[in-house]
Design a protein around this motif. Structure first.
Motif, PDB file in Angstrom:
ATOM      1  N   UNK A 158     -63.148 -24.331 -22.447  1.00 28.67           N
ATOM      2  CA  UNK A 158     -62.404 -23.605 -21.413  1.00 28.67           C
ATOM      3  C   UNK A 158     -62.051 -24.495 -20.227  1.00 28.67           C
ATOM      4  N   UNK A 159     -62.980 -25.303 -19.802  1.00 26.36           N
ATOM      5  CA  UNK A 159     -62.734 -26.170 -18.645  1.00 26.36           C
ATOM      6  C   UNK A 159     -61.651 -27.196 -18.944  1.00 26.36           C
ATOM      7  N   UNK A 160     -61.618 -27.714 -20.171  1.00 27.63           N
ATOM      8  CA  UNK A 160     -60.565 -28.668 -20.531  1.00 27.63           C
ATOM      9  C   UNK A 160     -59.200 -27.989 -20.493  1.00 27.63           C
ATOM     10  N   UNK A 161     -59.136 -26.757 -21.007  1.00 22.13           N
ATOM     11  CA  UNK A 161     -57.870 -26.023 -21.007  1.00 22.13           C
ATOM     12  C   UNK A 161     -57.437 -25.694 -19.579  1.00 22.13           C
ATOM     13  N   UNK A 162     -58.374 -25.215 -18.776  1.00 22.80           N
ATOM     14  CA  UNK A 162     -58.042 -24.858 -17.395  1.00 22.80           C
ATOM     15  C   UNK A 162     -57.608 -26.079 -16.579  1.00 22.80           C
ATOM     16  N   UNK A 163     -58.201 -27.236 -16.860  1.00 25.75           N
ATOM     17  CA  UNK A 163     -57.863 -28.441 -16.099  1.00 25.75           C
ATOM     18  C   UNK A 163     -56.397 -28.831 -16.278  1.00 25.75           C
ATOM     19  N   UNK A 164     -55.815 -28.462 -17.435  1.00 27.98           N
ATOM     20  CA  UNK A 164     -54.386 -28.718 -17.661  1.00 27.98           C
ATOM     21  C   UNK A 164     -53.539 -27.610 -17.044  1.00 27.98           C
ATOM     22  N   UNK A 165     -53.894 -26.370 -17.335  1.00 26.96           N
ATOM     23  CA  UNK A 165     -53.091 -25.231 -16.855  1.00 26.96           C
ATOM     24  C   UNK A 165     -52.937 -25.253 -15.337  1.00 26.96           C
ATOM     25  N   UNK A 166     -54.028 -25.526 -14.646  1.00 26.47           N
ATOM     26  CA  UNK A 166     -54.041 -25.394 -13.181  1.00 26.47           C
ATOM     27  C   UNK A 166     -53.018 -26.278 -12.477  1.00 26.47           C
ATOM     28  N   UNK A 167     -52.633 -27.391 -13.116  1.00 28.36           N
ATOM     29  CA  UNK A 167     -51.669 -28.303 -12.503  1.00 28.36           C
ATOM     30  C   UNK A 167     -50.224 -27.902 -12.751  1.00 28.36           C
ATOM     31  N   UNK A 168     -49.994 -26.944 -13.633  1.00 30.01           N
ATOM     32  CA  UNK A 168     -48.632 -26.586 -14.006  1.00 30.01           C
ATOM     33  C   UNK A 168     -48.239 -25.165 -13.657  1.00 30.01           C
ATOM     34  N   UNK A 169     -49.159 -24.215 -13.816  1.00 31.37           N
ATOM     35  CA  UNK A 169     -48.791 -22.802 -13.817  1.00 31.37           C
ATOM     36  C   UNK A 169     -49.501 -22.017 -12.712  1.00 31.37           C
ATOM     37  N   UNK A 170     -48.746 -21.177 -12.023  1.00 34.38           N
ATOM     38  CA  UNK A 170     -49.373 -20.245 -11.089  1.00 34.38           C
ATOM     39  C   UNK A 170     -50.171 -19.232 -11.900  1.00 34.38           C
ATOM     40  N   UNK A 171     -51.394 -18.909 -11.475  1.00 37.06           N
ATOM     41  CA  UNK A 171     -52.252 -18.039 -12.276  1.00 37.06           C
ATOM     42  C   UNK A 171     -51.658 -16.675 -12.593  1.00 37.06           C
ATOM     43  N   UNK A 172     -50.778 -16.172 -11.763  1.00 34.33           N
ATOM     44  CA  UNK A 172     -50.180 -14.858 -12.019  1.00 34.33           C
ATOM     45  C   UNK A 172     -49.218 -14.876 -13.208  1.00 34.33           C
ATOM     46  N   UNK A 173     -48.903 -16.071 -13.716  1.00 32.83           N
ATOM     47  CA  UNK A 173     -48.014 -16.188 -14.879  1.00 32.83           C
ATOM     48  C   UNK A 173     -48.786 -16.578 -16.128  1.00 32.83           C
ATOM     49  N   UNK A 174     -50.116 -16.450 -16.073  1.00 36.25           N
ATOM     50  CA  UNK A 174     -50.956 -16.863 -17.188  1.00 36.25           C
ATOM     51  C   UNK A 174     -51.694 -15.699 -17.836  1.00 36.25           C
ATOM     52  N   UNK A 175     -51.591 -15.635 -19.159  1.00 36.38           N
ATOM     53  CA  UNK A 175     -52.436 -14.767 -19.979  1.00 36.38           C
ATOM     54  C   UNK A 175     -53.315 -15.696 -20.806  1.00 36.38           C
ATOM     55  N   UNK A 176     -54.613 -15.460 -20.803  1.00 31.71           N
ATOM     56  CA  UNK A 176     -55.538 -16.263 -21.599  1.00 31.71           C
ATOM     57  C   UNK A 176     -56.142 -15.338 -22.649  1.00 31.71           C
ATOM     58  N   UNK A 177     -55.919 -15.651 -23.925  1.00 30.08           N
ATOM     59  CA  UNK A 177     -56.391 -14.763 -24.982  1.00 30.08           C
ATOM     60  C   UNK A 177     -57.298 -15.504 -25.960  1.00 30.08           C
ATOM     61  N   UNK A 178     -58.131 -14.737 -26.654  1.00 28.01           N
ATOM     62  CA  UNK A 178     -58.985 -15.317 -27.685  1.00 28.01           C
ATOM     63  C   UNK A 178     -59.590 -14.214 -28.542  1.00 28.01           C
ATOM     64  N   UNK A 179     -59.869 -14.558 -29.804  1.00 30.94           N
ATOM     65  CA  UNK A 179     -60.661 -13.682 -30.663  1.00 30.94           C
ATOM     66  C   UNK A 179     -62.149 -13.881 -30.382  1.00 30.94           C
ATOM     67  N   UNK A 180     -62.491 -15.033 -29.816  1.00 35.00           N
ATOM     68  CA  UNK A 180     -63.889 -15.365 -29.521  1.00 35.00           C
ATOM     69  C   UNK A 180     -64.264 -14.735 -28.184  1.00 35.00           C
ATOM     70  N   UNK A 181     -65.058 -13.682 -28.229  1.00 35.38           N
ATOM     71  CA  UNK A 181     -65.410 -12.980 -27.000  1.00 35.38           C
ATOM     72  C   UNK A 181     -66.279 -13.840 -26.082  1.00 35.38           C
ATOM     73  N   UNK A 182     -66.948 -14.861 -26.619  1.00 33.90           N
ATOM     74  CA  UNK A 182     -67.710 -15.774 -25.759  1.00 33.90           C
ATOM     75  C   UNK A 182     -66.776 -16.518 -24.804  1.00 33.90           C
ATOM     76  N   UNK A 183     -65.593 -16.827 -25.293  1.00 36.37           N
ATOM     77  CA  UNK A 183     -64.579 -17.482 -24.450  1.00 36.37           C
ATOM     78  C   UNK A 183     -64.164 -16.543 -23.316  1.00 36.37           C
ATOM     79  N   UNK A 184     -63.831 -15.305 -23.667  1.00 31.89           N
ATOM     80  CA  UNK A 184     -63.375 -14.341 -22.661  1.00 31.89           C
ATOM     81  C   UNK A 184     -64.478 -14.041 -21.647  1.00 31.89           C
ATOM     82  N   UNK A 185     -65.715 -13.958 -22.111  1.00 29.51           N
ATOM     83  CA  UNK A 185     -66.842 -13.723 -21.203  1.00 29.51           C
ATOM     84  C   UNK A 185     -66.977 -14.869 -20.205  1.00 29.51           C
TER      85      UNK A 185
END
Length: 286
Positions: A158-185
């Motif tokens: 998650x931290x690796x993914x967020x480290x990329x997203x944060x430099x490009x996208x405003x959070x209000x334009x982001x949906x983060x999805x997963x089948x792995x509920x540990x990720x969502x938690x």
């Protein structure tokens, strides 16, 4: 949390019905067609790069090795992205063979891009055309694969993914999805603690799990309930809306089903064929 309304159509893996999935070509063509929500999947390479790919390996249906030979089904797992540096991954073609499951898909040279490249493409389009562009990013995570085809922990992933997203996208334009509920938690906890922005919309991907059990298993109410469209009932939609959840079924590919889902109240659909419902798109006026 107030949830902004996003457009109705989400382009699955970019525009998989017509273009090689999860490639820059597919995302570019989706944007040109008027898609405002780009749906994609991410994995991690051996050198820690965030790669846009549905599987953490080379899929034999459409992947070609650097020597020009097709990837065979029996050798898919030999090409584990988590064991390959991105420079190696990029040498594999994922478009020129086409995809027999999608007869309308064009055959074109392509490769698995970095998440940073896809986000840069979308944001350049946003600036050029003054258009709201959203991103639905799926963390491809399976508990049995921790440390094998993905990082050992969902925290690291998650931290690796967020480290990329944060430099490009405003959070209000982001949906983060997963089948792995540990990720969502993990994302929810980080949002509650203020380490990740609260504007991010978390989407629980499920096959047949009811929204009630989804909330129970997660331990919190996600912004979005995202089931297989064939398992969705009007009662589920009512329950979700009463509990502050949007409903975004996957993957709906015929216009009739898309219209029916719209009528019974879903908030958006994920589809391989955005072109089949052009009235829901917002193309740029030339």
């Amino acid at each position: 949390m107030t949830m902004a309304q996003t457009p109705f159509i989400q382009g699955h893996r970019g525009f998989r019905g017509l273009y090689p999935e999860n490639t820059l070509l597919a995302f570019e063509q989706a944007l040109k067609a008027g898609v405002q929500v780009l749906e994609m999947d991410v994995c991690i390479s051996a050198d820690g790069q965030v790669v846009v790919s549905h599987e953490p390996y080379m899929n034999s249906q459409y992947s070609t090795k650097p020597d020009g030979k097709p990837v065979e089904k029996s050798e898919e797992k030999n090409f584990n992205l988590y064991q390959m540096i991105y420079a190696e991954i990029k040498k594999f073609d994922t478009g020129k063979r086409g995809n027999s499951q999608f007869p309308e898909q064009i055959a074109a040279e392509a490769h698995k891009p970095l998440l940073s490249e896809v986000l840069a493409l979308g944001e350049a389009y946003r600036k050029k055309y003054l258009r709201d562009i959203y991103y639905n990013i799926e963390i491809k995570s399976v508990e049995a694969e921790y440390g094998i085809s993905q990082p050992k922990t969902v925290e690291e992933f998650s931290e690796k993914v967020w480290s990329i997203i944060r430099y490009f996208v405003k959070p209000s334009f982001l949906i983060l999805q997963s089948f792995d509920f540990n990720v969502l938690k993990y994302w929810n906890k980080a949002m509650v603690e203020g380490r990740f922005p609260s504007e991010i919309q978390l989407s629980a991907l499920v096959s047949r799990k009811s929204p009630e059990n989804t909330i129970k298993n997660l331990g919190f109410t996600p912004a979005i309930y995202s089931p297989n469209y064939q398992s969705l009932s009007p009662e589920y939609i009512v329950f979700c809306h009463k509990n502050g959840m949007k409903v975004v079924p996957w993957t709906v590919n015929d216009a009739e089903s898309i219209e029916r889902l719209k009528e019974i109240g879903v908030d958006a659909v994920i589809t391989d064929y955005p072109n089949r419902v052009p009235h829901y798109l917002n193309p740029v006026k030339k």
